[in-house]
Design a protein around this motif. Structure first.
Motif, PDB file in Angstrom:
ATOM      1  N   SER A  37      50.294  49.603  38.030  1.00 34.88           N
ATOM      2  CA  SER A  37      49.386  48.745  38.781  1.00 34.88           C
ATOM      3  C   SER A  37      49.527  49.062  40.253  1.00 34.88           C
ATOM      4  N   SER A  95      32.755  37.353  37.839  1.00 38.01           N
ATOM      5  CA  SER A  95      32.637  37.499  39.291  1.00 38.01           C
ATOM      6  C   SER A  95      32.208  36.189  39.921  1.00 38.01           C
ATOM      7  N   GLU A 131      35.994  41.040  38.517  1.00 39.38           N
ATOM      8  CA  GLU A 131      37.040  41.566  37.645  1.00 39.38           C
ATOM      9  C   GLU A 131      36.427  42.163  36.380  1.00 39.38           C
ATOM     10  N   VAL A 146      42.216  46.833  33.888  1.00 39.03           N
ATOM     11  CA  VAL A 146      41.659  45.770  34.711  1.00 39.03           C
ATOM     12  C   VAL A 146      41.477  46.309  36.124  1.00 39.03           C
ATOM     13  N   SER A 205      47.747  47.977  44.410  1.00 40.76           N
ATOM     14  CA  SER A 205      46.833  47.179  45.211  1.00 40.76           C
ATOM     15  C   SER A 205      46.707  47.827  46.573  1.00 40.76           C
ATOM     16  N   PRO A 237      41.357  34.971  35.121  1.00 42.22           N
ATOM     17  CA  PRO A 237      41.286  36.368  34.678  1.00 42.22           C
ATOM     18  C   PRO A 237      41.110  36.464  33.173  1.00 42.22           C
ATOM     19  N   TYR A 239      34.625  37.959  44.556  1.00 42.08           N
ATOM     20  CA  TYR A 239      35.684  38.237  43.578  1.00 42.08           C
ATOM     21  C   TYR A 239      35.007  38.818  42.351  1.00 42.08           C
ATOM     22  N   THR A 291      40.619  44.465  39.788  1.00 40.08           N
ATOM     23  CA  THR A 291      40.328  43.251  40.547  1.00 40.08           C
ATOM     24  C   THR A 291      39.836  43.640  41.933  1.00 40.08           C
ATOM     25  N   GLU A 320      37.176  29.982  41.814  1.00 35.39           N
ATOM     26  CA  GLU A 320      37.265  31.297  41.202  1.00 35.39           C
ATOM     27  C   GLU A 320      37.613  31.198  39.725  1.00 35.39           C
ATOM     28  N   PHE A 334      37.035  44.118  32.961  1.00 38.94           N
ATOM     29  CA  PHE A 334      38.211  44.101  32.083  1.00 38.94           C
ATOM     30  C   PHE A 334      37.854  44.802  30.781  1.00 38.94           C
ATOM     31  N   ARG A 340      38.242  42.156  45.591  1.00 40.00           N
ATOM     32  CA  ARG A 340      38.003  41.017  46.480  1.00 40.00           C
ATOM     33  C   ARG A 340      37.477  41.540  47.809  1.00 40.00           C
TER      34      ARG A 340
END
Length: 867
Positions: A670, A808, A745, A725, A672, A299, A743, A727, A296, A747, A729
């Motif tokens: 933030s 990605s 991201e 950002v 998740s 970031p 994956y 993220t 991966e 940004f 997955r």
């Protein structure tokens, strides 16, 4: 001398106490019995229903650790052990009463949300280390290595070749393990006695069931295990394993037709991983032309500081066994091996290598029966070249940007006593192939050497630990290179007001040192740590380690309290800390204090709060080679809330705010969320937004300054920075050994510079603002600013920015036979910049259309060895 005597007295007294405690009577350990079975009599299908299993004694005396320590489990289970000439077999039955089994399909080592069973084996019976193997109720495997006597010290990079199956039925679920002896290390003996523990995790009940649970406010693992008896007449194998691979890569970008790319840029490579056992205790691993195409990406970031960002290691060869080499903080950073070159080139079209090719690497690791942990790592990277296109001649020339480099790292640690005490040594060396007069000799060290010794002594029934380390570093190089190090952000020896260091452009080496000494209490309700340390100004370990700043003497103290018995809260803990650092001239660089509170509610939701404050200080690095500059009082606060981590749908939110007396401020949000829409598909989203106003952002150092600032202008500005950002997955588990992982991201970040000025006086926090007093400001059409003071004038370029990127990875992974894997990979790496505007959600969307590369890769490996 008195200080050394004090440390020695503490060591001797605690050693005497530890010896007296070792004589205390302890109850005999629990025992399990393994039974030999004929080869081929057991079949691995997750159903231990062969007649042979019924004749084997089972262990059934399990107890809870969670939610109520020490009580019987709510659902019964039994585990049996068998072995043949080649492998250890485990058969288990887990009862389920009136509920559904929470067992979504997951990839290997991703079973924390699934009901699972794992066993842990101390095969040396040294009460220090252990191998752990597990399987979820849906058949996903997990494995990790305990390199020390700690339940939570787990090396998940350990990936042996073994097999497990699980089966669900009306009464619950069953499992079978087959662990080849070739994958285990043990001493040669007619009769084996191994340490043993087992754990069943039931997430729907938050129930954790162990054969031997470790109390919640204590530490340990292997030293508290029961014993597995009955294994006889097996011998350690030589364990020779080969893993050849072939890989093909195609790159398609938006710059086709350049001198370096015409449509598809294609390449292929082959390589070999090799593993061999050297006796029962050591393993040699080597790799030739390794490929990490499936790893991966890092970031994205916008780094406005003078310091490097240290990203975590993700390459499998370096993650496995990393804990052996990372024992002395900062002395080993494996990403230095194969990192991007730093040579500078210019041209109309440049093709620059992103990494340094690793030609070969080897790693030796193991642990002797006497408790000596050994690790050795050796690597060779190629000379790297950039390709430059000359439009006048329409030719491409190559320019070296990185020399051929060799690396060597050695780590030894001897455990002493049964409490986990020990002493260790760390050595590393780096050599570069730089000829006399080589332009790269001005930016690369010719050689680097580091050495460190460390110790830890646990006493009073493992409650207290005295630990410390002492290190030495030396780098050699051409005068221009050593001057570069003296001027770097880690040192800034050129500071005009420095009294304890000076810039010497004739030096060809730097010798430095570091050390720390601390005492901590990690068990019981009350915990504490006190620690002091130093890093000399000449300390340098960035050739194979990580160092942001040297020149410091620091102190740290922390006091904590935890309550593990359920009450109003299920559990909670709180802490206070204070820290300070001065440089070798005695100038205060930082001072901080803070508190934190962690809560686990009765429904297993969690909350975390922290409040930190910082006092005024003098920073020797804000002016980036100029004089000291003051830093203000400030504060920051953070709060985080999450639901139960074992929930099928997991979420958390976090918010923070900060400020200081000069007007700086910041806030961030933030979150998740992890979803399980189906048993085979999982998805997680991690948005983050932050806005920060930095009122003292360094911009540049210009000449023609005032005498009070040593004839220089140290220019600063206020900058408002926005960062967004997202993220993403996702995992589609077609079966436990066939997975499709995503994956991605997007940004975006922007920065608005304003209120330019220069340092008013050394040691001050104040700026001499441009546009006031004797200065005037003219804003030019291109956004730059012309500053006039009397007859003098200078221009500050436009510094506002807006950047976007999209990275990605899509990876199809198929373990088509044990140890043999096929990968299909699609990577994207896109980025662009645009005229300043405050970054917003639309930038995340538009990042997908930024210029960049599409990279497609296929890789197949074949495992040959003991199974």
């Amino acid at each position: 001398m008195k200080r050394g005597c004090g440390v020695l007295c503490v060591w001797l007294a605690s050693s005497a106490l530890a010896r007296s405690e070792s004589n205390d009577p302890t109850p005999p350990p629990k025992q399990a019995q393994a039974v030999r079975v004929p080869n081929g009599s057991l079949h691995l299908d997750g159903r231990p229903d062969e007649a042979m299993w019924a004749s084997i004694p089972a262990i059934t005396d399990f107890v809870q650790k969670e939610p109520v320590y020490g009580v019987p489990p709510s659902e019964a289970m039994e585990i049996r052990f068998a072995y043949d000439d080649e492998a250890l077999w485990v058969g288990a039955r887990m009862e389920v009463k009136g509920r559904e089994i929470q067992a979504p399909l997951t990839r290997r080592d991703g079973t924390f949300k699934s009901e699972h069973l794992w066993i842990s084996l101390d095969t040396f019976h040294d009460r220090r280390t252990a191998y752990s193997y597990g399987v979820s109720a849906s058949g996903a495997r997990m494995d990790f290595l305990h390199r020390s006597d700690s339940e939570w010290n787990r090396d998940s990079g350990y990936d042996p070749v073994w097999e497990a199956k699980a089966h669900q039925n009306a009464d619950g679920w069953t499992a079978e393990f087959r662990i080849p002896f070739s994958q285990l290390r043990f001493n040669a003996a007619e009769a084996q006695v191994w340490g043993l523990n087992a754990d069943r995790w039931i997430p729907s009940k938050n129930e954790d069931v162990f054969w031997i649970p470790i109390p919640k406010d204590e530490t340990g693992w292997s030293s508290r295990m029961g014993e597995l008896h009955g294994i006889r007449d097996i011998k350690p194998t030589r364990r020779v394993e080969l893993l050849p691979y072939a890989a093909a890569t195609g790159v398609r970008g938006e710059d086709e037709g350049t001198p370096f790319r015409d449509g598809w840029d294609q390449s292929s490579r082959i390589g070999l991983d090799f593993k061999m056992g050297l006796g029962p205790n050591l393993t040699l691993e080597s790799t030739i032309h390794p490929d990490f195409g499936q790893v991966e990406a890092d970031p994205a970031e916008v780094n406005l500081s003078a310091f490097e960002t240290f990203f975590p290691e993700k390459r499998p060869f370096f993650t496995e066994g990393a804990a052996i080499f990372n024992a002395v903080s900062g002395y080993f950073y494996s990403r230095r091996i194969g990192g991007a070159p730093i040579g500078e080139v210019e041209g109309d079209a440049v093709q620059y290598p992103r990494t340094s090719e690793i030609l070969a690497a080897a790693k030796l690791s193991g642990r002797s029966a006497s408790g000596l942990t050994m690790g050795g790592l050796f690597a060779l990277t190629a000379q790297e070249e950039a390709r430059i296109f000359d439009p006048a001649t329409e030719r491409v020339r190559s320019v070296p940007v990185g020399p051929r480099t060799s690396y060597a790292v050695v780590r030894l640690r001897q455990e002493l006593g049964r409490n986990g005490s020990g002493v260790g040594v760390f050595l590393s060396g780096v050599g570069r192939n730089l000829s006399k007069g080589d332009p790269l000799a001005a930016i690369y060290n010719r050689s680097a050497f580091t050495a460190a010794v460390d110790f830890s002594h646990r006493f009073s029934r493992r409650t207290y630990e005295l630990s410390g380390n002492l290190g030495y570093t030396r780098v050699t190089g051409d005068p221009a290179d050593i001057e570069r190090l003296q001027r770097s952000s880690a040192r800034y020896f050129q500071r005009p007001d420095a009294k304890h260091v000076r810039l010497d452009p004739t030096r060809t080496k730097l010798d430095g040192g570091s050390g720390s000494l601390g005492l901590s209490k990690g068990e019981g309700r009350w915990t504490f740590e006190v620690r002091g340390g130093f890093e000399s100004p000449e300390h340098e370990r960035n050739d194979v380690g990580s160092l942001a700043t040297a020149d410091g003497v620091m102190g740290f103290a922390e006091l904590g309290y935890r309550q593990t018995r359920p009450g109003f809260f299920y559990a909670w803990e709180a802490g206070l800390f204070a820290s300070a650092e001065k440089n070798y001239a005695g100038e205060l660089q930082s001072q901080r204090a803070g508190s934190n509170l962690s809560l686990t509610w009765r429904n297993y939701w969690t909350s975390f709060l922290s409040l930190n404050v910082q006092g005024r200080a003098q920073d020797e690095r804000l002016t980036r080679g100029g004089p000291l500059m003051g830093t203000p009082r400030g504060w920051d606060f953070r709060i985080t809330q999450g639901n139960a981590f074992q929930s099928p749908t997991r979420f958390s939110v976090s918010a923070s705010a900060s400020g200081n007396e000069d007007g700086g401020s910041g806030f961030s949000f933030s979150g998740s969320v992890a979803l399980q829409p189906s048993p085979r598909f999982s998805l997680s989203l991690g948005p983050r937004y932050s806005r920060a106003t930095t009122v003292r952002q360094y911009v540049d150092t210009l000449s023609w300054g005032r005498a009070v600032t040593y004839g220089e202008r140290y220019v600063f500005a206020a900058v408002e920075q926005d960062t967004l950002v997202m993220t993403l997955r996702g995992s589609l588990i077609l079966k436990p050994d066939l997975t499709l992982d995503l994956y991605a991201e997007p940004f975006a970040a922007s920065g608005d510079y304003r209120d330019y000025g220069e340092l008013l006086a050394p040691g001050s926090r104040e700026l001499r603002r441009y546009g006031g007093g004797e200065t005037s400001v003219t804003v030019n059409p291109d956004g730059s600013q012309t500053i006039r003071e009397g007859a003098d004038s200078f221009v500050i370029p436009q510094n506002d920015f807006r950047v976007r990127s999209f990275r990605s990875n899509v990876v199809l992974r198929w373990e088509y036979r044990p140890g043999s894997t096929f990968y299909a990979v699609w990577q994207q790496d896109r980025s662009d910049s645009a005229a300043y505007a405050r970054a917003g959600f639309s930038d995340l969307i538009e990042s997908r259309s930024a210029r960049g590369d599409n990279i497609f890769a296929l890789k197949a490996s074949f495992f040959w060895g003991g199974r």
